[in-house]
Design a protein around this motif. Structure first.
Motif, PDB file in Angstrom:
ATOM      1  N   VAL A  74       6.134   7.251  -4.053  1.00  0.00           N
ATOM      2  CA  VAL A  74       6.939   6.253  -4.875  1.00  0.00           C
ATOM      3  C   VAL A  74       6.331   5.760  -6.110  1.00  0.00           C
ATOM      4  CG1 VAL A  74       8.153   3.996  -4.550  1.00  0.00           C
ATOM      5  CG2 VAL A  74       8.175   5.179  -2.557  1.00  0.00           C
ATOM      6  N   GLU A  75       7.078   5.701  -7.240  1.00  0.00           N
ATOM      7  CA  GLU A  75       6.820   5.594  -8.490  1.00  0.00           C
ATOM      8  C   GLU A  75       7.745   4.472  -9.058  1.00  0.00           C
ATOM      9  OE1 GLU A  75       4.200   6.253 -10.103  1.00  0.00           O
ATOM     10  OE2 GLU A  75       3.302   7.704  -8.823  1.00  0.00           O
ATOM     11  N   ARG A  76       7.090   3.609  -9.856  1.00  0.00           N
ATOM     12  CA  ARG A  76       7.902   2.312 -10.445  1.00  0.00           C
ATOM     13  C   ARG A  76       7.949   2.500 -12.023  1.00  0.00           C
ATOM     14  NH1 ARG A  76       6.649  -2.356 -12.824  1.00  0.00           N
ATOM     15  NH2 ARG A  76       7.888  -4.293 -12.396  1.00  0.00           N
ATOM     16  N   GLY A  78       9.142   0.510 -15.627  1.00  0.00           N
ATOM     17  CA  GLY A  78       9.745  -0.489 -16.095  1.00  0.00           C
ATOM     18  C   GLY A  78       9.293  -0.868 -17.410  1.00  0.00           C
ATOM     19  N   ASP A  81       5.755  -2.081 -18.058  1.00  0.00           N
ATOM     20  CA  ASP A  81       4.731  -1.302 -17.974  1.00  0.00           C
ATOM     21  C   ASP A  81       3.972  -0.733 -19.197  1.00  0.00           C
ATOM     22  OD1 ASP A  81       6.111   0.823 -15.338  1.00  0.00           O
ATOM     23  OD2 ASP A  81       5.087  -1.066 -15.148  1.00  0.00           O
ATOM     24  N   VAL A  94      14.035  -2.437 -14.338  1.00  0.00           N
ATOM     25  CA  VAL A  94      13.205  -1.577 -13.522  1.00  0.00           C
ATOM     26  C   VAL A  94      13.700  -0.658 -12.397  1.00  0.00           C
ATOM     27  CG1 VAL A  94      11.040  -2.259 -11.882  1.00  0.00           C
ATOM     28  CG2 VAL A  94      11.723  -3.983 -13.912  1.00  0.00           C
ATOM     29  N   ILE A  95      13.092   0.494 -12.392  1.00  0.00           N
ATOM     30  CA  ILE A  95      13.478   1.157 -11.197  1.00  0.00           C
ATOM     31  C   ILE A  95      12.250   1.655 -10.398  1.00  0.00           C
ATOM     32  CG2 ILE A  95      15.681   1.900 -12.359  1.00  0.00           C
ATOM     33  CD1 ILE A  95      14.383   4.661 -12.934  1.00  0.00           C
ATOM     34  N   GLU A  96      12.595   1.706  -9.010  1.00  0.00           N
ATOM     35  CA  GLU A  96      11.727   2.519  -8.147  1.00  0.00           C
ATOM     36  C   GLU A  96      12.438   3.749  -7.815  1.00  0.00           C
ATOM     37  OE1 GLU A  96       8.923  -0.426  -5.845  1.00  0.00           O
ATOM     38  OE2 GLU A  96      10.746  -0.536  -5.191  1.00  0.00           O
ATOM     39  N   THR A 131      11.112   3.883   2.404  1.00  0.00           N
ATOM     40  CA  THR A 131      10.912   3.950   1.095  1.00  0.00           C
ATOM     41  C   THR A 131       9.483   2.877   0.589  1.00  0.00           C
ATOM     42  OG1 THR A 131      12.299   1.864   0.500  1.00  0.00           O
ATOM     43  CG2 THR A 131      13.366   4.160   0.220  1.00  0.00           C
ATOM     44  N   ARG A 132       9.203   2.218   1.751  1.00  0.00           N
ATOM     45  CA  ARG A 132       7.756   1.437   1.612  1.00  0.00           C
ATOM     46  C   ARG A 132       7.205   1.283   2.941  1.00  0.00           C
ATOM     47  NH1 ARG A 132      10.032  -2.822  -0.815  1.00  0.00           N
ATOM     48  NH2 ARG A 132       9.484  -1.959  -2.959  1.00  0.00           N
TER      49      ARG A 132
END
Length: 382
Positions: A74-76, A78, A81, A94-96, A131-132
């Motif tokens: 999983v990458e974030r 935004g 960053d 922001v997207i995950e 997803t987490r």
């Protein structure tokens, strides 16, 4: 992932290895919502999109890496960053993204293939994925069907599968994609888990009453928006395939009688273009009492007032009349059938998505609205 199901289903049938990046969380002004997907096969072919172009290059690299390493991540991305401008997400959001490899010999491939097949065929199904949580559980899929049966396992505990299947079925029944969390005690796991559930449901219906010249343009607009479009008119000389080649269904029947016998739901939109009180009044009297997404009727303001008077005379209440969009469409200055169809389609989108219909220039309202009735993340425990 299911938004590109037809193409991915074809890849599965061809035996291709591929990796899928799926938006699993958004914040602020993100260009695409949860469920949006991009996939890369072993030859580097790309389909889909997760950001409308903002971070596609970086996500492409993640997919290639996932194929090489054989593990989900999983990458974030935004605006906060340090590399926001490098990858291109400069819209303030922001997207995950969950990136999952789907190799030909992967243990989860059969479950994903069944989910893609169901979605490609328009069947009702939900795909739940972790997803987490622990790294070895990321991307684990569970396919849930409308009858509550499910395939696959999330790999933690049978009770987890049953609980997630129940939550997924509820989202599927509403035709929604959404996320939820399970508490440690509820899931009986070592750590809390978050899930994305993607729902695949048949396309919503648009029923166009009145086989008039404006209807042909509206049919094209409805198909462009992803509706299953039906044209209904009592006059067989007008309701023909030659006049409406792009319609999914053409029905020759009195409009109110057809509406009485056909299936509708809370995603259905009804557009009345008949211009004739003998059709309009009984049809709208029935339509305004249905739990549908949109009811609109074409006509001049004089026709509109006369129509309201006639509807009151047959017992339609003021509360019911308040749901009528008439004259149908937004004020775009439309004149041609195509421009009118655009104005109607714009009002339908604004109504269903909670938009104002006002220009974004100078507006302080969010560009990306949360649709009315959408579900935010919630915590479930037993």
């Amino acid at each position: 992932m299911l938004d590109i199901a037809a193409d991915l289903h074809q890849w599965v049938q061809e035996g291709r290895d591929f990796a899928v990046a799926t938006v699993v969380g958004v914040g602020g002004s993100a260009p695409r919502g949860p469920g949006a997907a991009l996939a890369v096969d072993g030859e580097g072919t790309v389909i889909g999109s997760v950001s409308g172009g903002c971070v596609e290059g970086a996500v492409y690299d993640l997919c290639v890496q996932a194929l090489q390493e054989g593990r989900a991540t999983v990458e974030r991305f935004g605006y906060s960053d340090e590399d926001a401008f490098a990858v291109g997400l400069t819209c303030g959001g922001v997207i995950e993204v969950l990136v999952t490899p789907v190799a030909a010999d992967a243990s989860d491939r059969a479950v994903l293939a069944a989910a893609l097949s169901a979605a490609a065929e328009g069947a009702g199904a939900a795909l739940a994925r972790i997803t987490r949580g622990p790294a070895d559980l990321l991307g684990r899929p569970l396919l849930v069907r409308a009858d509550g049966t499910y395939e696959g396992s999330l790999g933690a505990h049978p009770e987890l599968d049953r609980t997630v299947a129940g939550e997924s079925r509820a989202l599927l029944a509403a035709g929604r994609t959404g996320d939820f969390a399970l508490s440690r005690s509820g899931a009986r796991c070592e750590s809390d888990l978050t899930f994305l559930v993607e729902s695949s449901v048949p396309p919503p219906r648009m029923i166009v009453f009145g086989a008039v010249d404006f209807a042909a343009a509206l049919v094209r607009a409805g198909k462009f928006l992803g509706y299953h479009v039906t044209v209904c008119d009592a006059r067989p000389v007008f309701a023909t395939r030659d006049r409406f080649p792009e319609a999914d269904d053409i029905v020759v029947e009195w409009p109110h009688r057809y509406l009485d016998r056909t299936a509708t739901d809370d995603r259905t939109v009804l557009c009345v273009l008949t211009h004739d009180a003998k059709f309009d009044v009984p049809l709208l009297a029935a339509a305004l009492r249905l739990p549908v997404a949109f009811v609109g009727a074409m006509g001049s303001r004089r026709t509109h007032e006369d129509r309201r008077r006639r509807l009151r005379e047959v017992g339609v209440t003021e509360e019911e009349l308040a749901a009528l969009h008439s004259p149908i469409g937004l004020d775009l200055g439309a004149r041609t059938p195509e421009e009118t169809a655009l104005s109607i389609a714009a009002e339908i989108v604004a109504t269903r998505q909670g938009g104002t219909g006002l220009p974004l220039t100078g507006s302080r309202t969010p560009i990306h609205h949360e649709a009315p009735g959408s579900r935010r993340q919630r915590v479930v425990s037993s």
